[in-house]
Scaffold this active site. Structure first.
Site, mmCIF file in Angstrom:
data_model
loop_
_atom_site.group_PDB
_atom_site.id
_atom_site.type_symbol
_atom_site.label_atom_id
_atom_site.label_comp_id
_atom_site.label_asym_id
_atom_site.label_seq_id
_atom_site.Cartn_x
_atom_site.Cartn_y
_atom_site.Cartn_z
ATOM 1 N N LYS A 265 0.854 -1.190 0.000
ATOM 2 C CA LYS A 265 0.000 0.000 0.000
ATOM 3 C C LYS A 265 0.885 1.232 0.000
ATOM 4 O O LYS A 265 1.754 1.384 0.856
ATOM 5 C CB LYS A 265 -0.897 0.002 1.239
ATOM 6 C CG LYS A 265 -1.653 1.308 1.472
ATOM 7 C CD LYS A 265 -2.343 1.326 2.836
ATOM 8 C CE LYS A 265 -2.890 2.710 3.167
ATOM 9 N NZ LYS A 265 -3.495 2.764 4.516
ATOM 10 N N ASP A 270 -2.294 10.692 3.449
ATOM 11 C CA ASP A 270 -3.689 10.337 3.680
ATOM 12 C C ASP A 270 -4.364 11.389 4.558
ATOM 13 O O ASP A 270 -4.178 11.411 5.774
ATOM 14 C CB ASP A 270 -3.793 8.961 4.347
ATOM 15 C CG ASP A 270 -5.238 8.542 4.584
ATOM 16 O OD1 ASP A 270 -6.133 9.113 3.933
ATOM 17 O OD2 ASP A 270 -5.449 7.644 5.413
ATOM 18 N N LYS A 277 -9.543 13.380 8.492
ATOM 19 C CA LYS A 277 -8.918 13.079 9.773
ATOM 20 C C LYS A 277 -8.757 14.350 10.605
ATOM 21 O O LYS A 277 -8.625 15.451 10.061
ATOM 22 C CB LYS A 277 -7.525 12.473 9.565
ATOM 23 C CG LYS A 277 -7.472 11.119 8.903
ATOM 24 C CD LYS A 277 -6.027 10.691 8.718
ATOM 25 C CE LYS A 277 -5.890 9.356 8.006
ATOM 26 N NZ LYS A 277 -6.301 8.226 8.848
ATOM 27 N N ASP A 288 1.865 6.595 5.458
ATOM 28 C CA ASP A 288 0.858 5.660 4.969
ATOM 29 C C ASP A 288 1.299 4.938 3.703
ATOM 30 O O ASP A 288 0.541 4.143 3.157
ATOM 31 C CB ASP A 288 -0.468 6.392 4.737
ATOM 32 C CG ASP A 288 -1.678 5.534 5.061
ATOM 33 O OD1 ASP A 288 -1.516 4.539 5.797
ATOM 34 O OD2 ASP A 288 -2.775 5.847 4.573
ATOM 35 N N ASP A 347 -11.875 7.301 4.433
ATOM 36 C CA ASP A 347 -10.625 7.087 5.158
ATOM 37 C C ASP A 347 -10.280 5.603 5.257
ATOM 38 O O ASP A 347 -9.258 5.236 5.829
ATOM 39 C CB ASP A 347 -10.703 7.717 6.554
ATOM 40 C CG ASP A 347 -9.343 7.878 7.198
ATOM 41 O OD1 ASP A 347 -8.340 7.902 6.453
ATOM 42 O OD2 ASP A 347 -9.267 7.979 8.434
ATOM 43 N N GLU A 349 -9.329 3.865 2.721
ATOM 44 C CA GLU A 349 -8.925 3.928 1.319
ATOM 45 C C GLU A 349 -7.839 2.925 0.952
ATOM 46 O O GLU A 349 -7.733 2.510 -0.197
ATOM 47 C CB GLU A 349 -8.442 5.344 0.980
ATOM 48 C CG GLU A 349 -6.999 5.665 1.271
ATOM 49 C CD GLU A 349 -6.627 5.574 2.757
ATOM 50 O OE1 GLU A 349 -5.460 5.268 3.053
ATOM 51 O OE2 GLU A 349 -7.506 5.796 3.618
ATOM 52 N N ARG A 351 -7.449 -0.190 1.576
ATOM 53 C CA ARG A 351 -7.985 -1.462 1.086
ATOM 54 C C ARG A 351 -8.514 -1.332 -0.338
ATOM 55 O O ARG A 351 -8.510 -2.298 -1.099
ATOM 56 C CB ARG A 351 -9.066 -1.975 2.042
ATOM 57 C CG ARG A 351 -10.309 -1.112 2.133
ATOM 58 C CD ARG A 351 -11.097 -1.360 3.398
ATOM 59 N NE ARG A 351 -10.391 -0.858 4.576
ATOM 60 C CZ ARG A 351 -10.859 -0.989 5.818
ATOM 61 N NH1 ARG A 351 -12.019 -1.605 6.041
ATOM 62 N NH2 ARG A 351 -10.174 -0.511 6.829
#
Length: 499
Positions: A265, A270, A277, A288, A347, A349, A351
């Site tokens: 990933k 993010d 967030k 991230d 959020d 995201e 996956r």
């Protein structure tokens, strides 16, 4: 940094520091006892007075020891010798490395007792020391005028048994490559999101691939659309930075052998998207993309080690930002394999990015898969900041990975893949939702990813906790850690026998 091996007595070694590992045992090993006698029983007295308990990672410095040729003495605790593990030994060596590297132009001589070589193996000892000192000599101070840590000039391993020299040398060579790969991963994660974004990450991957002989393919927006990666492209819509998928190929095995796929990933920043967030949760979100950075680092190590296997690394790279084009709550996305996904949280995201990249890896002929992702805060709640969560659809493949992690001294724990948790992802309007209920979030995230690997043996590593340390410790720098890279290289090396 240069590594040497020498058989001279410890007290005669000339260096900035003489590093001596001391166990909690009542009797000192022969080599440590000889040094202690030369020092007039100082080490024994320190232990008796509890000034130095020798617990794993304890350290005590002496800056004026006339009896030794080194300028300073550093005692490092190893814990009980009967319980000594690679993880303990690495913690001790990294503690020493971080202490010594606080000043520039330092050298170290490390006294290694024969009992330690016997317990851990000469090759693993050499590997651990090399990795520890290469990683321990580099901080997260990329943007400071004066760095907090400095690579050492030389590290000399003092070993009385000359017969172990070849195994030590092999370990040092491997440990050097692993340490440099970990530092590559750490650097990428520690860099600001203005430096590392999908395009710049892809260019860095090209450069690293060329340096170590990896084939590199970069998929741009048009390629991703042609590959039907609707889930990944949706996450990228809110950013001015276009997405990329990087594919690195290493062909060291037989032509007929299907490759192992490593999937990372790579959300280079993010914000949470429209499910924005809070500041405290967003401030470290440059990390991230740690999964993608770990895959890149591991692929460089696999290539440099010339492992006799076929491995392909896939990195899905996006920014998750807020704008008028951001994907929205209630959107229904179509992933590469045709699964439709109702978005109930922008959020969640990572996956969505992995869904398409995992499916792509399967379609490209992966034999087995491992993905890494800073995926869920729920995994940190469950396992804390030191342990990687391990999820799998195949127990034999999962056991191989857990064994590799133990061999490397990395902390990983298998989590359940409860079939009933898939029910929490059911949607009224699509094949599934991108989140489940409030509870068991790490498991429902893994159950979501499972929909995109088919029947292939697959392991998902949730590295949200251990990939980025929120503060310094004596043995570990804050910021990016490069966790699970060694495990990936270890399991890749055994991939041919992991059928």
């Amino acid at each position: 940094m240069q590594f040497k091996i020498d058989q001279q007595p410890w007290h005669k070694a000339k260096a900035s520091w003489l590093v001596v590992g001391v166990a909690q045992d009542e009797a000192l090993p022969k080599e440590v006892a000889e040094l202690d006698k030369l020092l007039g029983g100082k080490i024994a007295r320190l232990r008796e007075r509890s000034d130095f308990d020798a617990k794993c990672g304890d350290q005590l410095s002496d800056f004026d020891v006339a009896e030794i040729a080194a300028e300073r003495l550093l005692l490092v605790g190893l814990g009980k010798s009967s319980e000594l593990t690679i993880a303990d030994f690495e913690k001790a060596m990294r503690t020493a490395a971080r202490t010594i590297s606080a000043k520039p132009d330092q050298t170290a001589a490390i006294g290694i007792a024969k009992s330690t070589l016997t317990a851990l193996g000469a090759e693993r000892c050499g590997q651990t020391i090399a990795t520890a000192f290469i990683v321990g000599g580099i901080g997260q101070d990329l943007y400071k005028a004066k760095p907090d840590h400095h690579p050492l000039e030389t590290v000399t391993l003092l070993v009385g048994d000359k017969t172990e020299q070849k195994r030590l040398e092999a370990g040092i060579d491997r440990g050097t490559i692993l340490g440099e790969a970990i530092n590559l991963t750490r650097e990428l994660v520690n860099r600001s999101p203005d430096d590392i974004y999908p395009e710049s990450f892809a260019e860095r991957a090209r450069k690293e691939a060329k340096a170590c002989g990896l084939a590199c393919t970069v998929l741009n927006e048009r390629d991703l659309a042609n590959e039907r990666m609707g889930s990944l492209l949706a996450v990228a819509r809110g950013s001015q930075r276009p997405p990329r998928v990087v594919v690195l190929e290493y062909r060291g095995g037989r032509k007929k052998d299907a490759p192992l796929a490593l999937v990372g990933k790579g959300v280079t920043f993010d914000s949470g998207g429209l499910s924005l967030k809070l500041t405290d949760s967003m401030v470290t979100m440059k990390c991230d993309m740690a999964g993608a950075a770990t895959v890149l680092g591991a692929m460089t190590a696999i290539a440099r080690l010339k492992l006799p296997v076929n491995v392909i690394g896939y990195m899905g790279l996006v920014e998750n930002m807020v704008s008028g084009t951001s994907y929205k709550l209630g959107d229904v996305l179509t992933a590469r394999n045709g699964v439709t996904i109702e978005v109930l949280n922008t959020d969640a995201e990572g996956r969505l990015v992995l869904a398409d990249v995992l499916s792509y890896a399967v379609d490209k002929g992966a034999d087995r898969l491992i993905d890494l992702a800073t995926l869920t805060g729920a995994c940190i709640v469950a396992l804390g900041e030191e342990v990687t969560g391990v999820f799998s659809n195949n127990q034999q493949w999962c056991d191989k990975l857990l064994d590799a992690a133990r061999t490397c001294g990395e902390s990983a724990w298998q989590m359940p893949m409860v079939a009933e948790y898939a029910e929490l992802l059911k949607s009224d309007v699509a094949d599934c939702k991108n989140i489940g209920s409030r509870w068991g979030g790490a498991i429902t995230a893994a159950k979501f990813l499972e929909k995109f690997v088919g029947e292939k043996p697959w392991v998902h590593l949730d590295i949200a906790g251990p990939s980025f340390a929120t503060g310094n410790k004596p043995h570990r720098e804050g910021g990016a850690t490069g966790c699970m890279l060694r495990t990936l290289v270890e399991i890749a090396g055994g991939h041919g026998s992991a059928k």
